[in-house]
Design a protein around this motif. Structure first.
Motif, PDB file in Angstrom:
ATOM      1  N   ILE A 219     -79.887  -6.308 -65.986  1.00 33.86           N
ATOM      2  CA  ILE A 219     -80.968  -6.200 -66.968  1.00 33.86           C
ATOM      3  C   ILE A 219     -80.413  -6.236 -68.396  1.00 33.86           C
ATOM      4  CG2 ILE A 219     -82.614  -5.071 -65.452  1.00 33.86           C
ATOM      5  CD1 ILE A 219     -81.846  -2.414 -66.686  1.00 33.86           C
ATOM      6  N   GLU A 220     -79.124  -6.580 -68.503  1.00 34.87           N
ATOM      7  CA  GLU A 220     -78.445  -6.772 -69.774  1.00 34.87           C
ATOM      8  C   GLU A 220     -78.463  -5.539 -70.672  1.00 34.87           C
ATOM      9  OE1 GLU A 220     -79.200 -11.543 -69.905  1.00 34.87           O
ATOM     10  OE2 GLU A 220     -79.769 -10.359 -71.609  1.00 34.87           O
ATOM     11  N   LYS A 221     -78.401  -4.381 -70.022  1.00 35.82           N
ATOM     12  CA  LYS A 221     -78.215  -3.153 -70.786  1.00 35.82           C
ATOM     13  C   LYS A 221     -76.742  -2.997 -71.051  1.00 35.82           C
ATOM     14  CE  LYS A 221     -79.899   0.705 -69.239  1.00 35.82           C
ATOM     15  NZ  LYS A 221     -80.371   1.748 -68.341  1.00 35.82           N
ATOM     16  N   LYS A 222     -76.410  -2.282 -72.081  1.00 37.51           N
ATOM     17  CA  LYS A 222     -74.995  -1.979 -72.314  1.00 37.51           C
ATOM     18  C   LYS A 222     -74.510  -1.122 -71.159  1.00 37.51           C
ATOM     19  CE  LYS A 222     -71.847   0.207 -75.379  1.00 37.51           C
ATOM     20  NZ  LYS A 222     -71.080  -0.258 -76.436  1.00 37.51           N
ATOM     21  N   CYS A 223     -73.454  -1.580 -70.488  1.00 33.91           N
ATOM     22  CA  CYS A 223     -72.931  -0.861 -69.330  1.00 33.91           C
ATOM     23  C   CYS A 223     -72.193   0.408 -69.775  1.00 33.91           C
ATOM     24  CB  CYS A 223     -71.988  -1.770 -68.553  1.00 33.91           C
ATOM     25  SG  CYS A 223     -72.524  -1.996 -66.871  1.00 33.91           S
ATOM     26  N   CYS A 224     -72.027   1.319 -68.860  1.00 32.80           N
ATOM     27  CA  CYS A 224     -71.411   2.611 -69.122  1.00 32.80           C
ATOM     28  C   CYS A 224     -70.038   2.479 -69.716  1.00 32.80           C
ATOM     29  CB  CYS A 224     -71.296   3.412 -67.850  1.00 32.80           C
ATOM     30  SG  CYS A 224     -72.492   3.062 -66.598  1.00 32.80           S
TER      31      CYS A 224
ATOM     32  N   ASN B 242     -88.307  -3.945 -60.128  1.00 27.25           N
ATOM     33  CA  ASN B 242     -88.579  -4.635 -58.875  1.00 27.25           C
ATOM     34  C   ASN B 242     -87.717  -5.881 -58.707  1.00 27.25           C
ATOM     35  OD1 ASN B 242     -90.508  -2.787 -58.094  1.00 27.25           O
ATOM     36  ND2 ASN B 242     -92.161  -3.892 -59.095  1.00 27.25           N
ATOM     37  N   GLU B 243     -87.164  -6.411 -59.775  1.00 28.08           N
ATOM     38  CA  GLU B 243     -86.360  -7.624 -59.716  1.00 28.08           C
ATOM     39  C   GLU B 243     -84.871  -7.341 -59.582  1.00 28.08           C
ATOM     40  OE1 GLU B 243     -87.249 -10.337 -62.874  1.00 28.08           O
ATOM     41  OE2 GLU B 243     -89.363  -9.837 -62.792  1.00 28.08           O
ATOM     42  N   ILE B 244     -84.470  -6.111 -59.738  1.00 25.68           N
ATOM     43  CA  ILE B 244     -83.054  -5.754 -59.685  1.00 25.68           C
ATOM     44  C   ILE B 244     -82.572  -5.751 -58.238  1.00 25.68           C
ATOM     45  CG2 ILE B 244     -81.377  -3.917 -60.111  1.00 25.68           C
ATOM     46  CD1 ILE B 244     -83.105  -3.108 -62.494  1.00 25.68           C
ATOM     47  N   MET B 245     -81.465  -6.449 -58.022  1.00 25.01           N
ATOM     48  CA  MET B 245     -80.849  -6.465 -56.702  1.00 25.01           C
ATOM     49  C   MET B 245     -79.863  -5.309 -56.626  1.00 25.01           C
ATOM     50  SD  MET B 245     -80.322 -10.562 -56.380  1.00 25.01           S
ATOM     51  CE  MET B 245     -79.947 -10.550 -54.636  1.00 25.01           C
ATOM     52  N   THR B 246     -79.935  -4.531 -55.565  1.00 27.86           N
ATOM     53  CA  THR B 246     -79.082  -3.350 -55.472  1.00 27.86           C
ATOM     54  C   THR B 246     -78.021  -3.456 -54.383  1.00 27.86           C
ATOM     55  OG1 THR B 246     -80.654  -2.241 -54.014  1.00 27.86           O
ATOM     56  CG2 THR B 246     -80.873  -1.835 -56.391  1.00 27.86           C
TER      57      THR B 246
ATOM     58  N   PRO C 201     -76.600  -3.322 -61.555  1.00 23.34           N
ATOM     59  CA  PRO C 201     -77.946  -3.323 -62.142  1.00 23.34           C
ATOM     60  C   PRO C 201     -77.995  -3.250 -63.661  1.00 23.34           C
ATOM     61  CG  PRO C 201     -77.994  -2.088 -60.124  1.00 23.34           C
ATOM     62  CD  PRO C 201     -76.540  -2.418 -60.396  1.00 23.34           C
ATOM     63  N   PRO C 202     -77.182  -2.413 -64.334  1.00 23.06           N
ATOM     64  CA  PRO C 202     -77.232  -2.429 -65.805  1.00 23.06           C
ATOM     65  C   PRO C 202     -76.901  -3.810 -66.373  1.00 23.06           C
ATOM     66  CG  PRO C 202     -76.158  -0.437 -65.079  1.00 23.06           C
ATOM     67  CD  PRO C 202     -76.330  -1.299 -63.853  1.00 23.06           C
ATOM     68  N   LYS C 203     -75.953  -4.525 -65.767  1.00 24.38           N
ATOM     69  CA  LYS C 203     -75.619  -5.879 -66.212  1.00 24.38           C
ATOM     70  C   LYS C 203     -76.764  -6.834 -65.919  1.00 24.38           C
ATOM     71  CE  LYS C 203     -71.515  -7.215 -67.696  1.00 24.38           C
ATOM     72  NZ  LYS C 203     -71.130  -6.928 -69.026  1.00 24.38           N
TER      73      LYS C 203
ATOM     74  N   PHE D  54     -68.329  -3.607 -58.976  1.00 21.43           N
ATOM     75  CA  PHE D  54     -69.284  -4.627 -58.521  1.00 21.43           C
ATOM     76  C   PHE D  54     -69.216  -5.869 -59.401  1.00 21.43           C
ATOM     77  CE2 PHE D  54     -71.058  -0.806 -56.559  1.00 21.43           C
ATOM     78  CZ  PHE D  54     -71.147  -1.245 -55.246  1.00 21.43           C
ATOM     79  N   CYS D  55     -68.998  -5.689 -60.687  1.00 16.20           N
ATOM     80  CA  CYS D  55     -68.861  -6.839 -61.582  1.00 16.20           C
ATOM     81  C   CYS D  55     -67.541  -7.564 -61.348  1.00 16.20           C
ATOM     82  CB  CYS D  55     -68.992  -6.392 -63.039  1.00 16.20           C
ATOM     83  SG  CYS D  55     -70.685  -5.921 -63.460  1.00 16.20           S
ATOM     84  N   SER D  56     -66.522  -6.855 -60.883  1.00 12.50           N
ATOM     85  CA  SER D  56     -65.219  -7.464 -60.637  1.00 12.50           C
ATOM     86  C   SER D  56     -65.089  -8.070 -59.241  1.00 12.50           C
ATOM     87  CB  SER D  56     -64.103  -6.425 -60.810  1.00 12.50           C
ATOM     88  OG  SER D  56     -63.988  -6.030 -62.149  1.00 12.50           O
TER      89      SER D  56
END
Length: 72
Positions: free
Chosen positions: A67-72, A5-9, A63-65, A54-56
């Protein structure tokens, strides 16, 4: 508290070639490695060290970033 619910998409991508900005929906379960600018057809790829366009070039990291998951 549900992290989903906190993830911005939504993120605004800015084309490094023409400066065009476009709000886009980010995938929630993967990184988006490529994007074509809707204005000039420039092919965006992540900058070295970034996992996705999106990160660049976005206003919000993917979203993976988020929630600090390892990105693809």
């Amino acid at each position: 508290m549900d992290l989903k619910n906190e993830i911005m998409t939504l993120s605004v991508l800015t084309c490094p070639n023409c400066g065009n900005q476009k709000e886009e929906e980010m995938p929630t379960d993967a990184c988006q490695h490529f994007y074509t600018c809707k204005n000039c057809n420039f092919f965006l790829k992540p900058k070295v060290g970034d996992c996705c366009v999106f990160c660049s070039y976005g206003t919000i990291p993917c979203p993976p970033k988020q929630i600090e998951k390892k990105c693809c």
